[in-house]
Design a protein around this motif. Structure first.
Motif: not given
Length: 562
Positions: A214-219, A231-233, A208-211
């Motif tokens: 998405k991972p900071k680096t590609p998985t 949508d984070g749900t 639910t946190d926009q930050e």
């Protein structure tokens, strides 16, 4: 030189050209298109700068081939999103610049930068997107609990998306093709369980946190991971990827062939993807929910997670459910244009103002008008009456070029740029050169003592080859420049080639027929001093009159012998 045998029919050529102009301007009137489309440097718009990042665990090196493939897919995706006149170019070794002569919404910008990594991963568990309390994976008794659900039954859960084989799909699929990346290890060891290392991610990630969404680096696609829905749900625990997006050859939104029901998305895989997808769906179909699901992961976010209804051996599948037309088309675009070998991050988004381009356009138009005025003035002073012909021919060429440029906008998306205007300015000189060649040939023939009508036909026979050769060289240079260049230089080459073709049409269909008609009038035929064809001013030779002589007496017929 022999006298040209073909009769000159100037009326037909002039009538044909008049019909062409009438048809072009009638089309402009019917479509309501009276001004050309303008490129980014004239109209203003938006530029998006994307930086390529290598991907761990796959052949995702930032090299020229991968950048070229990425550029083509991004261009297709931008056009698929309904953004017209976009220019997508590679700049440097790791940057792609998307330039669109229009203001872009944040959603469109997000989709442009989203065209990167696409994988199909098996779902091991799923739950609400919030932070979970530390717990071992077990079936959840409450729908609101945050722990993963690796063993819930299919009957106890409402499924909105299903993955099934397409009707009449071939059981064999396409012939196997060489894989473009190292094979991904199977996920058998993760089936039916959530690996312990995933639990630490599951308990800390808050979708639910926009930050954190998405991972900071590609998985790494060869390892299990916890990812969020867009949508984070929803939060997903996923196994290693089984099928890469590079094996997806087609994705189209459509409705069932029977014409009833909601929209669906039709998928097609290549030979390698068909084999991997068949093996995966065969295993997943018998698993309990949610482990019978396939997560479609784009840029490390889950865009859809349909459950597998049946094994799909033929390389053609359908994602069905309560799709609207827009939802189906958006998902099809994600699948179709998301199979890039590189990860991209949005570096800059800039809005370009048309003010600077407007000032440069004004300067370009002033240069064009000044060049046209000087050309007309020189023609009138040097060729006098023939200068009027040159002036009218330039006006016809301008009218024809303008109509073609305007209609090419809606027909093929051509947008006029500053470089294109430079090509139009140069065209004035090319067209004037053709007139000069023709006029000088006529004057040369008059200097030889021929009458105007004969001089026009002789001069045209000699001039047209020179005109065609010169225009062919100019067109060839424009074509090579168009094929080899990028960016604004292509616009310059396109307009240069276009105006070269217009020059040929005007000289053959207007200038020569008009001069032939004017030769029938006394002002030009008798070489008035203001016509530009005065034999005395041109120093014409006087043909000597035939010398009178005695005629030979006709030979008498020989007498017949008796």
């Amino acid at each position: 030189m022999a006298t040209p045998n073909a009769p000159s029919r100037p009326g037909r050529a002039l009538a044909f050209l008049a019909l062409v102009l009438a048809a072009l301007y009638a089309t402009m009137a019917l479509t309501g298109t009276w001004r050309p489309k303008l490129a980014l440097d004239l109209e203003g718009g938006t530029t998006v700068q994307l930086k390529a990042v290598p991907v761990p665990g796959k052949n995702g090196e930032v090299n020229s081939q991968n950048m070229q493939n990425a550029m083509e897919i991004i261009r297709d995706r931008v056009n698929g999103a309904g953004v017209s006149e976009a220019e997508v170019t590679v700049q440097g070794a790791d940057t792609i610049l998307v330039s669109v002569p229009a203001s872009l919404s944040q959603d469109t910008i997000r989709k442009i930068g989203q065209t990167a990594l696409l994988y199909f991963r098996p779902v091991l568990a799923q739950g609400p997107g919030g932070v979970a309390q530390p717990a071992s994976p077990q079936p959840s008794a409450s729908p609101g609990a945050a722990s993963p659900r690796p063993s819930a039954t299919r009957q106890g859960r409402a499924v909105s998306r299903a993955l099934l084989a397409a009707p009449n799909a071939s059981p064999t699929g396409r012939p196997p093709q060489p894989a473009s990346a190292p094979p991904i290890p199977p996920q058998a060891q993760y089936e039916g369980q959530v690996p312990p290392e995933l639990m630490r991610q599951w308990n800390t990630i808050d979708c639910t946190d926009q930050e954190q969404r998405k991972p900071k680096t590609p998985t790494d696609p060869t390892k299990p991971v916890v990812l969020c829905s867009q949508d984070g749900t929803v939060k997903y625990a996923l196994g290693p990827a089984i099928v890469e997006g590079t094996h997806l050859t087609g994705a189209e939104a459509g409705i069932p062939q029977q014409g009833a029901g909601a929209w669906q998305v039709n998928l097609t895989f290549d030979g390698e993807g068909t084999k991997k997808f068949a093996e995966a769906t065969k295993k997943l179909r018998d698993q309990p929910s949610p482990q019978n699901e396939f997560a479609i992961v784009l840029d490390d976010q889950v865009v859809s997670a349909p459950y597998v209804q049946e094994a799909i051996p033929g390389g053609q599948a359908q994602i069905t459910g309560n799709f609207t037309q827009k939802e189906a088309q958006d998902l099809a675009n994600v699948l179709k244009y998301g199979a890039l070998p590189l990860q991209f991050t949005t570096q800059e988004v800039n809005t370009v103002s048309p003010t600077l381009g407007g000032d440069q356009l004004k300067g370009g138009l002033i240069a064009m008008i000044l060049g046209l005025a000087l050309t007309v003035l020189y023609s009138l002073l040097y060729y006098r009456g023939l200068g009027v012909v040159a002036m009218v021919s330039l006006a016809v060429a301008a009218a024809l070029t303008y109509a073609v440029v305007v209609l090419l906008g809606p027909a093929m998306g051509f947008a006029l740029s500053l470089a294109g205007i430079a090509g139009l300015v140069i065209a004035i000189g090319i067209t004037a050169d053709s007139f000069i060649v023709f006029f000088e040939r006529i004057r040369d023939e008059i200097r030889e003592g021929r009458t105007l009508r004969v001089a026009i036909e002789y001069g045209w026979t000699r001039a047209r080859r020179t005109i065609l050769v010169a225009d062919f060289v100019s067109f060839l240079a424009a074509a090579v420049l168009y094929l080899m260049a990028t960016g604004g230089v292509k616009g310059f080459a396109f307009t240069l080639g276009l105006t070269t073709l217009v020059d040929v049409a005007v000289v053959f269909l207007f200038t020569k027929p008009l001069v032939t008609l004017l030769a029938r009038y006394k002002f030009f035929a008798q070489g008035h001093p203001l016509s530009g064809l005065d034999p005395k001013r041109l120093g014409a030779k006087q043909r000597p009159a035939p010398t009178p002589g005695r005629r030979r007496p006709a030979a008498k017929p020989a007498a017949k012998e008796a």
